[in-house]
Design an enzyme around this catalytic site. Sequence first.
Site, PDB file in Angstrom:
ATOM      1  N   PRO A  56       0.852  -1.193   0.000  1.00 35.48           N
ATOM      2  CA  PRO A  56       0.000   0.000   0.000  1.00 35.48           C
ATOM      3  C   PRO A  56       0.886   1.240   0.000  1.00 35.48           C
ATOM      4  O   PRO A  56       1.813   1.330   0.810  1.00 35.48           O
ATOM      5  CB  PRO A  56      -0.778  -0.109   1.321  1.00 35.48           C
ATOM      6  CG  PRO A  56      -0.050  -1.107   2.158  1.00 35.48           C
ATOM      7  CD  PRO A  56       0.838  -1.914   1.277  1.00 35.48           C
ATOM      8  N   MET A  57       0.646   2.142  -0.925  1.00 37.15           N
ATOM      9  CA  MET A  57       1.450   3.376  -0.958  1.00 37.15           C
ATOM     10  C   MET A  57       0.544   4.562  -1.285  1.00 37.15           C
ATOM     11  O   MET A  57      -0.096   4.594  -2.348  1.00 37.15           O
ATOM     12  CB  MET A  57       2.573   3.267  -1.992  1.00 37.15           C
ATOM     13  CG  MET A  57       3.722   2.386  -1.543  1.00 37.15           C
ATOM     14  SD  MET A  57       5.080   2.358  -2.746  1.00 37.15           S
ATOM     15  CE  MET A  57       4.418   1.311  -4.024  1.00 37.15           C
TER      16      MET A  57
ATOM     17  N   GLN B  97      -6.819  -1.092   2.533  1.00 39.00           N
ATOM     18  CA  GLN B  97      -6.153  -0.826   3.812  1.00 39.00           C
ATOM     19  C   GLN B  97      -6.784   0.380   4.506  1.00 39.00           C
ATOM     20  O   GLN B  97      -6.971   1.425   3.882  1.00 39.00           O
ATOM     21  CB  GLN B  97      -4.662  -0.551   3.601  1.00 39.00           C
ATOM     22  CG  GLN B  97      -3.918  -0.503   4.925  1.00 39.00           C
ATOM     23  CD  GLN B  97      -2.500   0.015   4.836  1.00 39.00           C
ATOM     24  OE1 GLN B  97      -2.264   1.150   4.426  1.00 39.00           O
ATOM     25  NE2 GLN B  97      -1.544  -0.805   5.218  1.00 39.00           N
TER      26      GLN B  97
ATOM     27  N   CYS C 255       2.163   3.109   9.747  1.00 38.45           N
ATOM     28  CA  CYS C 255       2.486   4.428   9.181  1.00 38.45           C
ATOM     29  C   CYS C 255       3.213   5.289  10.217  1.00 38.45           C
ATOM     30  O   CYS C 255       2.711   5.504  11.322  1.00 38.45           O
ATOM     31  CB  CYS C 255       1.222   5.133   8.712  1.00 38.45           C
ATOM     32  SG  CYS C 255       1.567   6.779   8.082  1.00 38.45           S
TER      33      CYS C 255
ATOM     34  N   LYS D  27      -0.625  -4.840   8.595  1.00 35.32           N
ATOM     35  CA  LYS D  27       0.711  -4.427   8.152  1.00 35.32           C
ATOM     36  C   LYS D  27       1.299  -3.558   9.260  1.00 35.32           C
ATOM     37  O   LYS D  27       0.660  -2.610   9.725  1.00 35.32           O
ATOM     38  CB  LYS D  27       0.636  -3.643   6.845  1.00 35.32           C
ATOM     39  CG  LYS D  27       1.989  -3.110   6.398  1.00 35.32           C
ATOM     40  CD  LYS D  27       1.948  -2.692   4.947  1.00 35.32           C
ATOM     41  CE  LYS D  27       3.282  -2.172   4.472  1.00 35.32           C
ATOM     42  NZ  LYS D  27       3.542  -0.780   4.896  1.00 35.32           N
TER      43      LYS D  27
ATOM     44  N   HIS E 180       7.224  -4.605   7.948  1.00 33.52           N
ATOM     45  CA  HIS E 180       8.292  -3.754   7.419  1.00 33.52           C
ATOM     46  C   HIS E 180       9.449  -3.810   8.431  1.00 33.52           C
ATOM     47  O   HIS E 180       9.248  -3.488   9.606  1.00 33.52           O
ATOM     48  CB  HIS E 180       7.741  -2.332   7.247  1.00 33.52           C
ATOM     49  CG  HIS E 180       8.745  -1.351   6.732  1.00 33.52           C
ATOM     50  ND1 HIS E 180       8.447  -0.018   6.539  1.00 33.52           N
ATOM     51  CD2 HIS E 180      10.035  -1.494   6.354  1.00 33.52           C
ATOM     52  CE1 HIS E 180       9.527   0.600   6.080  1.00 33.52           C
ATOM     53  NE2 HIS E 180      10.495  -0.270   5.963  1.00 33.52           N
TER      54      HIS E 180
ATOM     55  N   ASN F  64       8.772  -7.153   4.304  1.00 32.80           N
ATOM     56  CA  ASN F  64       8.706  -5.880   3.574  1.00 32.80           C
ATOM     57  C   ASN F  64       9.873  -4.986   3.981  1.00 32.80           C
ATOM     58  O   ASN F  64      10.322  -5.012   5.115  1.00 32.80           O
ATOM     59  CB  ASN F  64       7.356  -5.183   3.870  1.00 32.80           C
ATOM     60  CG  ASN F  64       7.288  -3.771   3.318  1.00 32.80           C
ATOM     61  OD1 ASN F  64       7.139  -2.805   4.059  1.00 32.80           O
ATOM     62  ND2 ASN F  64       7.424  -3.622   2.026  1.00 32.80           N
TER      63      ASN F  64
ATOM     64  N   ARG G   7       8.659   0.627  -2.997  1.00 36.06           N
ATOM     65  CA  ARG G   7       9.325   1.640  -3.817  1.00 36.06           C
ATOM     66  C   ARG G   7       9.914   1.123  -5.124  1.00 36.06           C
ATOM     67  O   ARG G   7       9.931   1.846  -6.125  1.00 36.06           O
ATOM     68  CB  ARG G   7      10.402   2.347  -2.984  1.00 36.06           C
ATOM     69  CG  ARG G   7       9.802   3.267  -1.932  1.00 36.06           C
ATOM     70  CD  ARG G   7      10.808   3.677  -0.893  1.00 36.06           C
ATOM     71  NE  ARG G   7      11.256   2.550  -0.089  1.00 36.06           N
ATOM     72  CZ  ARG G   7      12.186   2.607   0.851  1.00 36.06           C
ATOM     73  NH1 ARG G   7      12.773   3.759   1.087  1.00 36.06           N
ATOM     74  NH2 ARG G   7      12.518   1.535   1.546  1.00 36.06           N
TER      75      ARG G   7
HETATM   76  C1  LIG Z   1       5.115   6.983  -1.264  1.00 32.77           C
HETATM   77  C2  LIG Z   1       4.856   5.965  -0.189  1.00 32.77           C
HETATM   78  C3  LIG Z   1       3.598   5.874   0.375  1.00 32.77           C
HETATM   79  C4  LIG Z   1       3.333   4.907   1.369  1.00 32.77           C
HETATM   80  N1  LIG Z   1       2.063   4.776   1.838  1.00 32.77           N
HETATM   81  C5  LIG Z   1       1.757   3.734   2.665  1.00 32.77           C
HETATM   82  C6  LIG Z   1       0.413   3.440   3.013  1.00 32.77           C
HETATM   83  O1  LIG Z   1      -0.540   4.113   2.582  1.00 32.77           O
HETATM   84  N2  LIG Z   1       0.196   2.388   3.839  1.00 32.77           N
HETATM   85  C7  LIG Z   1       1.220   1.600   4.321  1.00 32.77           C
HETATM   86  O2  LIG Z   1       0.971   0.635   5.045  1.00 32.77           O
HETATM   87  N3  LIG Z   1       2.497   1.856   3.995  1.00 32.77           N
HETATM   88  C8  LIG Z   1       2.776   2.876   3.162  1.00 32.77           C
HETATM   89  N4  LIG Z   1       4.060   3.064   2.756  1.00 32.77           N
HETATM   90  C9  LIG Z   1       5.105   2.124   3.205  1.00 32.77           C
HETATM   91  C10 LIG Z   1       5.261   0.989   2.188  1.00 32.77           C
HETATM   92  O3  LIG Z   1       4.068   0.218   2.099  1.00 32.77           O
HETATM   93  C11 LIG Z   1       6.424   0.068   2.576  1.00 32.77           C
HETATM   94  O4  LIG Z   1       6.173  -0.452   3.852  1.00 32.77           O
HETATM   95  C12 LIG Z   1       7.757   0.794   2.601  1.00 32.77           C
HETATM   96  O5  LIG Z   1       7.905   1.632   1.476  1.00 32.77           O
HETATM   97  C13 LIG Z   1       8.928  -0.200   2.642  1.00 32.77           C
HETATM   98  O6  LIG Z   1       8.902  -1.057   1.529  1.00 32.77           O
HETATM   99  P1  LIG Z   1       9.852  -0.813   0.239  1.00 32.77           P
HETATM  100  O7  LIG Z   1      11.251  -0.737   0.733  1.00 32.77           O
HETATM  101  O8  LIG Z   1       9.590  -1.999  -0.659  1.00 32.77           O
HETATM  102  O9  LIG Z   1       9.427   0.486  -0.375  1.00 32.77           O
HETATM  103  C14 LIG Z   1       4.355   4.048   1.803  1.00 32.77           C
HETATM  104  C15 LIG Z   1       5.631   4.173   1.257  1.00 32.77           C
HETATM  105  C16 LIG Z   1       5.890   5.105   0.258  1.00 32.77           C
HETATM  106  C17 LIG Z   1       7.274   5.182  -0.331  1.00 32.77           C
END
Ligand SMILES: Cc1cc2nc3c(=O)[nH]c(=O)nc-3n(C[C@H](O)[C@H](O)[C@H](O)COP(=O)(O)O)c2cc1C
Length: 330
Positions: free
Chosen positions: A18-19, A72, A102, A141, A171, A204, A229
């Site tokens: 989720p991002m 989510q 978050c 998460k 994470h 994650n 990312r």
């Molecule tokens: C732009 C952005 C927005 C994110 N928004 C959320 C979100 O809405 N909900 C969530 O659980 N995590 C959010 N995250 C965290 C990611 O889901 C993930 O846990 C984190 O980026 C680490 O994983 P990665 O290294 O593969 O990016 C966000 C991360 C980024 C970079």
Amino acid sequence: MAKIGNIDVGDFPLLLAPMEDVSDPPFRALCKEQGADVVYTEFISSEGLIRDAAKSVMKLDIYEKERPVGIQIFGAVLESMLRSIEIVEASGPDIIDINFGCPVKKVVSKGAGAGILKDIDLMVSLTEAMVKHTNLPITVKTRLGWDHDSIKIVEVAERLQDVGCKAISIHGRTRAQLYKGNADWAPIADVKNNQRMHIPVFGNGDVDTPERAMEMRDKYGLDGAMIGRASIGYPWFFREVKHFFETGTHCAPPTMTERVEAAKRHLQMSIDWKGEKLGVFETRRHYTNYFKGIPDFKQYRMKMVTSDESVDVFAAFDEVLEKFGDFQFS
Ligand SMILES: Cc1cc2nc3c(=O)[nH]c(=O)nc-3n(C[C@H](O)[C@H](O)[C@H](O)COP(=O)(O)O)c2cc1C
């Protein structure tokens, strides 16, 4: 085979994280086409949903082709979370995921997101109440803990499982770390290695190459990888990981034609979904990655990100294809 409730998500599934402002329906569709096994919406505020805030409600849109999809939500107030479950259910997701990770101040200060890591009893009781309130699988998460000195993720995960949580994505950072340092997957493996755990444990954080995904599977023994990312503007990451798992070799990177096609479809789907203005504006963040590696690209990128008219952006894509059609990405 990993299962989230009754949903078979395959052997070592790849999950689109989720991002916020990224994991919207067009982007999820592209990732799904490229091999994502499960996709999640960005986090949606339970308080926003119960107030019927248009911005939150729009985030509930899902499409058949993206299933299985998880919506989510976040919040810290039981009544709001329960009421928002009913609203979320009406959108027909396959999974409801709770954001307990978050790190952003405005979320944490209300006790939501990673803020709840300071009150594990509340985290567990909220999860339990939500599980009892729906027939959909509830997943969580979260992060390793609030800070380095308070990591109790093995115990936390077990308690969440015991109240009916159907999968957990972790994470490998604490809230205090935000995005600093490297994600630590060892404590996630500890969760998985707990003999009492039987729900899927997804890892994650920093899965940014096929090799890293393989390490998460083979060295850390986790049940799947949640990818954030590395997929932004690069939905092909999922197919690259899958190809590597199947063959042990790297597949060729997407050609310029594929990239332009994807960028065009992304933009068109965004416009169809949220209208010309927002569609053009909110797709901009992806273009840098779509065309990463092309030398002296700035003037073309500027054309893509400065006009408010989609016709100009589409024209810029065509120009790029004409100019760099033969470019070899490495
Ligand atoms: C732009 C952005 C927005 C994110 N928004 C959320 C979100 O809405 N909900 C969530 O659980 N995590 C959010 N995250 C965290 C990611 O889901 C993930 O846990 C984190 O980026 C680490 O994983 P990665 O290294 O593969 O990016 C966000 C991360 C980024 C970079």
